[in-house]
Design a protein around this motif. Structure first.
Motif, PDB file in Angstrom:
ATOM      1  N   UNK A 234      71.778 -16.716  27.476  1.00 28.30           N
ATOM      2  CA  UNK A 234      71.747 -16.850  26.029  1.00 28.30           C
ATOM      3  C   UNK A 234      70.885 -15.736  25.458  1.00 28.30           C
ATOM      4  N   UNK A 235      71.091 -15.448  24.213  1.00 21.02           N
ATOM      5  CA  UNK A 235      70.404 -14.350  23.534  1.00 21.02           C
ATOM      6  C   UNK A 235      69.754 -14.851  22.260  1.00 21.02           C
ATOM      7  N   UNK A 236      68.690 -14.189  21.879  1.00 23.29           N
ATOM      8  CA  UNK A 236      68.032 -14.492  20.610  1.00 23.29           C
ATOM      9  C   UNK A 236      67.819 -13.193  19.833  1.00 23.29           C
ATOM     10  N   UNK A 237      68.192 -13.203  18.574  1.00 19.07           N
ATOM     11  CA  UNK A 237      67.951 -12.054  17.717  1.00 19.07           C
ATOM     12  C   UNK A 237      69.194 -11.232  17.467  1.00 19.07           C
ATOM     13  N   UNK A 238      69.244 -10.654  16.279  1.00 17.22           N
ATOM     14  CA  UNK A 238      70.418  -9.901  15.837  1.00 17.22           C
ATOM     15  C   UNK A 238      70.727  -8.740  16.776  1.00 17.22           C
ATOM     16  N   UNK A 239      69.708  -8.008  17.219  1.00 17.13           N
ATOM     17  CA  UNK A 239      69.967  -6.809  18.018  1.00 17.13           C
ATOM     18  C   UNK A 239      70.605  -7.159  19.357  1.00 17.13           C
TER      19      UNK A 239
END
Length: 333
Positions: A234-239
């Motif tokens: 999973x990923x967090x943050x727009x970039x």
């Protein structure tokens, strides 16, 4: 109990099937397991309907049975979760790795009414259901019965065979534990109105179908998350979300989205261009979460063979099928 009264009681039990399914889903974190639990509840209730003496409401009686069924199921299984509850976020540029056993994950729940959910608290939000799984089973039941279904403390005490004082104590502990397990963006901003969510869902569907990263970035909260069950990644943050979409997931470019409703929130069946060159094939069920005027979560469930029939979505769409870019119509299933 006379036969006619028993038959009337049996008929009335079916009226509770829908709300019982949502209760069991919150308890178990799996819609398929919830359906099985409700069927088990109904069988037990039908077999024992003669024992219903009317000293409590029929609703309380059937919820007592459902609670015991769920407690048995929880004891026999493992705690379900979302990826962000099991590991730290990873880089959007990295591959997802191997899929995990599907029994690990919280699954989506079909249907709901986003307009009602906008004023009805957290209802069956994925993050809320995942946080519930951290509670001991009886505390979980107590919190759902008291805070979600508004049973009185006395009703819950009778259901558990305990005291009002013990119910109130369990509820206090459950609320404290739940507060420790909020998602990474829970509590940011305010719960948007149905009209705002519809607008955001429409903009998201158009931007994703065009693969317009600039527009997507504008819609996402700075700490938005993207997860990919059955993968632990999973990923967090727009970039990092943009790095994922333009890197390992670049094959999603040109996708078509068909709107639906999951967990009382807008969702989409995502179809990627077919490798054969014609049409679009089922790829993921995207469940979108919102706070304020931003999207705070994209949950892309990849088990399309099981989920798409459950949500009434086709396995494939043909090239002449227009992309659905409007927010989903309300459903009460």
């Amino acid at each position: 109990m006379p036969d006619t009264v028993a038959q009337e009681t049996t008929d009335r039990l079916e009226e509770f099937r829908g709300e019982l399914t949502r209760y069991c889903y919150r308890m178990l974190g799996s819609y398929a397991e919830a359906e099985d639990a409700v069927q088990g509840t109904m069988v037990r209730a039908w077999r024992n309907v003669e024992q219903f003496e009317g000293r409590s409401s029929l609703r309380s009686w059937v919820y007592r049975i459902a609670t015991h069924v769920c407690l048995d199921a929880v004891a026999a299984g493992r705690r379900r979760a979302l990826p962000m509850h099991l590991s730290e976020p990873s880089s959007g540029a990295s591959s997802p790795g191997a899929p995990e056993d599907g029994a690990v994950w919280i699954g989506p729940c079909p249907g709901g009414n986003p307009e009602e959910a906008a004023t009805a608290g957290e209802s069956v939000r994925l993050a809320f259901v995942a946080a519930l799984q951290h509670l001991p089973p009886k505390q979980r039941a107590t919190l759902i019965l008291r805070d979600v279904l508004t049973f009185s403390a006395r009703e819950v005490a009778e259901l558990h065979g305990s005291t009002v004082a013990s119910v109130n104590s369990a509820l206090q502990r459950a609320r404290a534990t739940l507060a420790l397990h909020r998602g990474p963006v829970d509590g940011l901003g305010t719960r948007p109105s149905d009209s705002v969510r519809r607008m955001l869902a429409e903009r998201y569907a158009r931007a994703f179908s065009r693969y317009d990263m600039e527009e997507l970035n504008m819609l996402l909260h700075v700490d938005a998350t993207l997860c990919l069950p059955p993968y632990a990644k999973w990923m967090r943050g727009v970039s990092d979300i943009q790095a994922w979409l333009t890197g390992p997931a670049v094959g999603c470019r040109g996708s078509r989205l068909i709107p639906t409703v999951a967990n009382d929130t807008p969702a989409f069946g995502q179809y990627r261009p077919s490798p054969a060159g014609t049409g679009y094939e089922a790829w993921a069920l995207q469940v979108i979460e919102f706070s304020g005027d931003r999207i705070t979560g994209i949950n892309a469930f990849r088990d399309t063979d099981r989920l798409f029939p459950l949500f009434g979505l086709p396995a494939r769409i043909e090239p002449d099928t227009s992309a659905a870019t409007s927010a989903p119509a309300h459903s009460t299933t």
